[in-house]
Write a protein that holds these residues in place. Structure first.
Motif, PDB file in Angstrom:
ATOM      1  N   ALA A  68       4.931  -5.398  -8.073  1.00  0.00           N
ATOM      2  CA  ALA A  68       3.473  -5.487  -8.018  1.00  0.00           C
ATOM      3  C   ALA A  68       2.903  -4.514  -6.991  1.00  0.00           C
ATOM      4  O   ALA A  68       1.877  -3.862  -7.223  1.00  0.00           O
ATOM      5  CB  ALA A  68       3.047  -6.915  -7.699  1.00  0.00           C
ATOM      6  N   ALA A  69       3.574  -4.391  -5.837  1.00  0.00           N
ATOM      7  CA  ALA A  69       3.104  -3.460  -4.804  1.00  0.00           C
ATOM      8  C   ALA A  69       3.218  -2.012  -5.270  1.00  0.00           C
ATOM      9  O   ALA A  69       2.322  -1.198  -5.027  1.00  0.00           O
ATOM     10  CB  ALA A  69       3.892  -3.667  -3.512  1.00  0.00           C
ATOM     11  N   TYR A  72       0.463  -1.303  -7.766  1.00  0.00           N
ATOM     12  CA  TYR A  72      -0.814  -1.105  -7.077  1.00  0.00           C
ATOM     13  C   TYR A  72      -0.879   0.287  -6.451  1.00  0.00           C
ATOM     14  O   TYR A  72      -1.897   0.971  -6.539  1.00  0.00           O
ATOM     15  CB  TYR A  72      -0.997  -2.188  -6.010  1.00  0.00           C
ATOM     16  N   ASN A  75      -1.316   2.888  -9.163  1.00  0.00           N
ATOM     17  CA  ASN A  75      -2.682   2.807  -9.654  1.00  0.00           C
ATOM     18  C   ASN A  75      -3.658   3.456  -8.674  1.00  0.00           C
ATOM     19  O   ASN A  75      -4.628   4.093  -9.078  1.00  0.00           O
ATOM     20  CB  ASN A  75      -3.056   1.344  -9.890  1.00  0.00           C
ATOM     21  N   ALA A  76      -3.407   3.319  -7.380  1.00  0.00           N
ATOM     22  CA  ALA A  76      -4.292   3.899  -6.369  1.00  0.00           C
ATOM     23  C   ALA A  76      -4.244   5.427  -6.358  1.00  0.00           C
ATOM     24  O   ALA A  76      -5.129   6.060  -5.802  1.00  0.00           O
ATOM     25  CB  ALA A  76      -3.933   3.361  -4.989  1.00  0.00           C
ATOM     26  N   PRO A  81      -8.529   1.116  -7.073  1.00  0.00           N
ATOM     27  CA  PRO A  81      -8.448  -0.353  -7.072  1.00  0.00           C
ATOM     28  C   PRO A  81      -8.903  -0.996  -5.763  1.00  0.00           C
ATOM     29  O   PRO A  81      -9.291  -2.157  -5.766  1.00  0.00           O
ATOM     30  CB  PRO A  81      -6.962  -0.632  -7.338  1.00  0.00           C
ATOM     31  N   SER A  82      -8.885  -0.290  -4.675  1.00  0.00           N
ATOM     32  CA  SER A  82      -9.295  -0.875  -3.393  1.00  0.00           C
ATOM     33  C   SER A  82     -10.797  -1.091  -3.311  1.00  0.00           C
ATOM     34  O   SER A  82     -11.273  -1.792  -2.423  1.00  0.00           O
ATOM     35  CB  SER A  82      -8.847   0.021  -2.241  1.00  0.00           C
ATOM     36  N   LEU A  87      -9.224  -6.521  -7.671  1.00  0.00           N
ATOM     37  CA  LEU A  87      -7.955  -5.811  -7.492  1.00  0.00           C
ATOM     38  C   LEU A  87      -7.592  -5.672  -6.018  1.00  0.00           C
ATOM     39  O   LEU A  87      -6.414  -5.752  -5.653  1.00  0.00           O
ATOM     40  CB  LEU A  87      -8.032  -4.434  -8.147  1.00  0.00           C
ATOM     41  N   THR A  90      -6.133  -8.955  -4.811  1.00  0.00           N
ATOM     42  CA  THR A  90      -4.783  -9.120  -5.354  1.00  0.00           C
ATOM     43  C   THR A  90      -3.795  -8.255  -4.590  1.00  0.00           C
ATOM     44  O   THR A  90      -2.697  -8.702  -4.248  1.00  0.00           O
ATOM     45  CB  THR A  90      -4.768  -8.753  -6.854  1.00  0.00           C
ATOM     46  N   GLY A  91      -4.159  -7.018  -4.306  1.00  0.00           N
ATOM     47  CA  GLY A  91      -3.285  -6.132  -3.533  1.00  0.00           C
ATOM     48  C   GLY A  91      -3.040  -6.644  -2.125  1.00  0.00           C
ATOM     49  O   GLY A  91      -1.917  -6.570  -1.610  1.00  0.00           O
TER      50      GLY A  91
END
Length: 103
Positions: A68-69, A72, A75-76, A81-82, A87, A90-91
């Motif tokens: 998951a990390a 993330y 995706n960043a 997402p931040s 999102l 969740t991160g």
């Protein structure tokens, strides 16, 4: 060194778009790394790298939280997402669960 300040990208983007330097107005950089580098400079990038480095000590191959990390982080690289609350929270929860293993 310290960037233009938190939240400065939308202001600068509006300035660029009024002068027709960009085709449209962008509120975010659409990349968290570029956004942090622009707004917080090298100091902010170093702070983020130290945070990621401290959390990465708790990662392991085949671990769902590690996956998951990594998802993330990937995706960043191409999105922001931040800056989306659902999102970002969740991160942060994934990072907190990973950091909990170190305690």
């Amino acid at each position: 060194l310290f960037g233009y300040g938190h939240g400065s990208l939308p202001h600068k983007a509006a300035w660029w778009s009024t002068r027709k330097w960009t085709g449209q107005y962008y509120r975010q950089a659409h990349n968290d790394v570029l956004q942090v580098a622009f707004e917080l400079g090298l100091v902010g990038v170093l702070a983020v790298l130290l945070f990621v480095g401290s959390v990465s000590r708790a990662t392991a191959w085949g671990d769902p939280l590690t996956g998951a990390a990594v998802a993330y982080a990937v995706n960043a690289q191409w999105q922001f997402p931040s800056y989306l609350p659902h999102l970002a929270l969740t991160g942060l929860c994934v990072a907190a669960l990973l950091a909990r293993r170190l305690a």
